[in-house]
Design a protein around this motif. Structure first.
Motif, mmCIF file in Angstrom:
data_model
loop_
_atom_site.group_PDB
_atom_site.id
_atom_site.type_symbol
_atom_site.label_atom_id
_atom_site.label_comp_id
_atom_site.label_asym_id
_atom_site.label_seq_id
_atom_site.Cartn_x
_atom_site.Cartn_y
_atom_site.Cartn_z
ATOM 1 N N ASP A 150 0.803 -1.220 0.000
ATOM 2 C CA ASP A 150 0.000 0.000 0.000
ATOM 3 C C ASP A 150 0.841 1.277 0.000
ATOM 4 N N ASP A 151 2.085 1.178 0.428
ATOM 5 C CA ASP A 151 2.965 2.346 0.508
ATOM 6 C C ASP A 151 4.391 1.894 0.171
ATOM 7 N N PRO A 152 4.652 1.597 -1.101
ATOM 8 C CA PRO A 152 5.924 0.959 -1.474
ATOM 9 C C PRO A 152 7.155 1.775 -1.135
ATOM 10 N N PHE A 153 7.051 3.092 -1.143
ATOM 11 C CA PHE A 153 8.216 3.934 -0.910
ATOM 12 C C PHE A 153 8.142 4.694 0.414
ATOM 13 N N ALA A 154 7.367 4.180 1.347
ATOM 14 C CA ALA A 154 7.297 4.720 2.712
ATOM 15 C C ALA A 154 7.037 6.224 2.736
ATOM 16 N N ALA A 155 6.057 6.632 1.928
ATOM 17 C CA ALA A 155 5.700 8.049 1.913
ATOM 18 C C ALA A 155 4.972 8.461 3.181
ATOM 19 N N GLY A 156 4.207 7.509 3.765
ATOM 20 C CA GLY A 156 3.430 7.840 4.950
ATOM 21 C C GLY A 156 3.724 6.960 6.145
ATOM 22 N N ASP A 160 10.903 0.282 7.230
ATOM 23 C CA ASP A 160 11.213 -0.858 8.083
ATOM 24 C C ASP A 160 11.916 -1.912 7.226
ATOM 25 N N ASP A 161 13.236 -1.902 7.264
ATOM 26 C CA ASP A 161 13.966 -2.818 6.379
ATOM 27 C C ASP A 161 14.032 -4.241 6.918
ATOM 28 N N ARG A 162 13.444 -4.481 8.084
ATOM 29 C CA ARG A 162 13.287 -5.861 8.536
ATOM 30 C C ARG A 162 12.013 -6.489 7.969
ATOM 31 N N ALA A 163 11.185 -5.643 7.381
ATOM 32 C CA ALA A 163 9.917 -6.127 6.843
ATOM 33 C C ALA A 163 9.867 -6.107 5.321
ATOM 34 N N TYR A 164 10.496 -5.097 4.692
ATOM 35 C CA TYR A 164 10.395 -4.931 3.242
ATOM 36 C C TYR A 164 11.768 -4.640 2.638
ATOM 37 N N SER A 165 12.018 -5.254 1.488
ATOM 38 C CA SER A 165 13.316 -5.134 0.846
ATOM 39 C C SER A 165 13.638 -3.699 0.429
ATOM 40 N N LEU A 166 12.689 -3.030 -0.232
ATOM 41 C CA LEU A 166 12.962 -1.673 -0.696
ATOM 42 C C LEU A 166 13.203 -0.709 0.453
ATOM 43 N N ASP A 167 12.665 -0.986 1.609
ATOM 44 C CA ASP A 167 12.867 -0.093 2.756
ATOM 45 C C ASP A 167 14.330 -0.029 3.173
ATOM 46 N N HIS A 168 15.102 -1.032 2.788
ATOM 47 C CA HIS A 168 16.527 -1.028 3.124
ATOM 48 C C HIS A 168 17.279 0.048 2.351
ATOM 49 N N TRP A 169 16.710 0.495 1.260
ATOM 50 C CA TRP A 169 17.385 1.512 0.449
ATOM 51 C C TRP A 169 17.524 2.840 1.191
ATOM 52 N N PRO A 170 16.431 3.465 1.679
ATOM 53 C CA PRO A 170 16.613 4.720 2.404
ATOM 54 C C PRO A 170 17.256 4.530 3.772
ATOM 55 N N VAL A 171 17.038 3.365 4.390
ATOM 56 C CA VAL A 171 17.620 3.110 5.710
ATOM 57 C C VAL A 171 19.143 3.042 5.622
ATOM 58 N N GLU A 210 4.442 6.931 -8.017
ATOM 59 C CA GLU A 210 5.382 8.013 -8.291
ATOM 60 C C GLU A 210 6.756 7.636 -7.741
ATOM 61 N N PRO A 211 7.832 8.003 -8.436
ATOM 62 C CA PRO A 211 9.178 7.718 -7.913
ATOM 63 C C PRO A 211 9.387 8.398 -6.563
ATOM 64 N N PRO A 212 10.174 7.791 -5.702
ATOM 65 C CA PRO A 212 10.372 8.337 -4.348
ATOM 66 C C PRO A 212 11.377 9.482 -4.332
ATOM 67 N N GLN A 213 10.898 10.688 -4.631
ATOM 68 C CA GLN A 213 11.799 11.840 -4.628
ATOM 69 C C GLN A 213 12.398 12.098 -3.249
ATOM 70 N N HIS A 214 11.671 11.671 -2.193
ATOM 71 C CA HIS A 214 12.160 11.879 -0.826
ATOM 72 C C HIS A 214 13.281 10.912 -0.478
ATOM 73 N N TRP A 215 13.664 10.021 -1.396
ATOM 74 C CA TRP A 215 14.733 9.077 -1.142
ATOM 75 C C TRP A 215 16.057 9.527 -1.747
ATOM 76 N N ASN A 216 16.173 10.791 -2.097
ATOM 77 C CA ASN A 216 17.494 11.232 -2.556
ATOM 78 C C ASN A 216 18.437 11.292 -1.372
ATOM 79 N N THR A 217 19.757 11.249 -1.644
ATOM 80 C CA THR A 217 20.729 11.111 -0.566
ATOM 81 C C THR A 217 20.826 12.337 0.318
ATOM 82 N N ALA A 218 20.262 13.448 -0.122
ATOM 83 C CA ALA A 218 20.343 14.647 0.691
ATOM 84 C C ALA A 218 19.270 14.657 1.780
ATOM 85 N N SER A 219 18.140 13.969 1.532
ATOM 86 C CA SER A 219 17.036 14.102 2.469
ATOM 87 C C SER A 219 16.579 12.796 3.096
ATOM 88 N N CYS A 220 16.997 11.642 2.555
ATOM 89 C CA CYS A 220 16.483 10.391 3.103
ATOM 90 C C CYS A 220 17.174 10.021 4.393
#
Length: 220
Positions: A150-156, A160-171, A210-220
């Motif tokens: 329901d929220d693939p890029f953790a916008a809301g 949690d990278d223990r639960a979802y693979s993509l969450d490991h990217w911003p973490v 939408e692509p996760p703009q909030h996952w850029n290295t300056a703000s994630c």
């Protein structure tokens, strides 16, 4: 140097607990990247090759409770092999420190050029195209879904990278470039992180998000 490489590689092949992300190919890539960085930055190649091939000699699962101790245990396990191979005391000390300091979870700051190079080379293997492949391979072994349905890029929600693979990217993964220790490593890492952002744009399009703009290295 090639004879030493083959000997170290055989030690790792025999003694290292391998998985799809930490195997002989990973060690080969870390050594290749270490050499590329050392071409510009300098460094003792004997120390680097010893550290590159023995840094995962003790390889604990990502979800192991003592994961943070793995690099120290690997350094201890490497020492007898280095002695047998005729490494001088100073070389052994420097190799052990490089192994200990390479780990993200250990939290040990690299104090030598070789330790900084090894850390950069190992972390380089966690980003870019090969990093994407390794991340999903590990998540598959841990039986983690690719993303939150329901929220693939953790916008809301909090990632949690223990639960979802993509969450490991911003973490973790998208932050690795910021911590590169050498100028050469930082330059190499920028290209690899850019490849990861292109992948995120592609996967967002395929899942109708939408692509996760909030996952850029300056703000994630």
């Amino acid at each position: 140097m090639e004879t030493l490489r083959q000997t170290l590689r055989n030690i790792a092949k025999r003694d290292m607990a391998q998985d799809s992300a930490h195997d002989l190919a990973h060690l080969d890539r870390v050594w290749t990247t270490s050499q590329r960085i050392a071409e510009t930055e300098g460094g003792d190649l004997r120390v680097l090759i010893g550290a590159a091939y023995l840094h995962d000699l003790v390889n604990l699962p990502k979800d192991a409770p003592n994961r943070a101790q793995a690099s120290r245990l690997a350094a201890e396990a490497a020492a007898p092999h280095l002695i047998a191979l005729g490494f001088a005391d100073a070389e052994i000390e420097n190799t052990r420190h490089a192994i200990e300091a390479h780990s993200f979870s250990a939290g040990i700051e690299p104090e030598t050029l070789e330790a900084r190079i090894l850390r950069d080379a190992d972390r380089m293997d966690a980003i870019g195209a090969i990093g994407i492949a390794r991340a999903f391979s590990v998540s598959g072994q841990l039986n983690r879904p690719i993303y939150h349905p329901d929220d693939p890029f953790a916008a809301g929600r909090t990632p949690d990278d223990r639960a979802y693979s993509l969450d490991h990217w911003p973490v973790k993964l998208l932050r690795l470039a910021e911590g590169m220790q050498t100028a050469t490593g930082r330059a190499m890492a920028q290209g690899r992180v850019a490849a990861m952002h292109r992948f995120l744009t592609d996967i967002a399009g395929e899942i109708g998000s939408e692509p996760p703009q909030h996952w850029n290295t300056a703000s994630c």
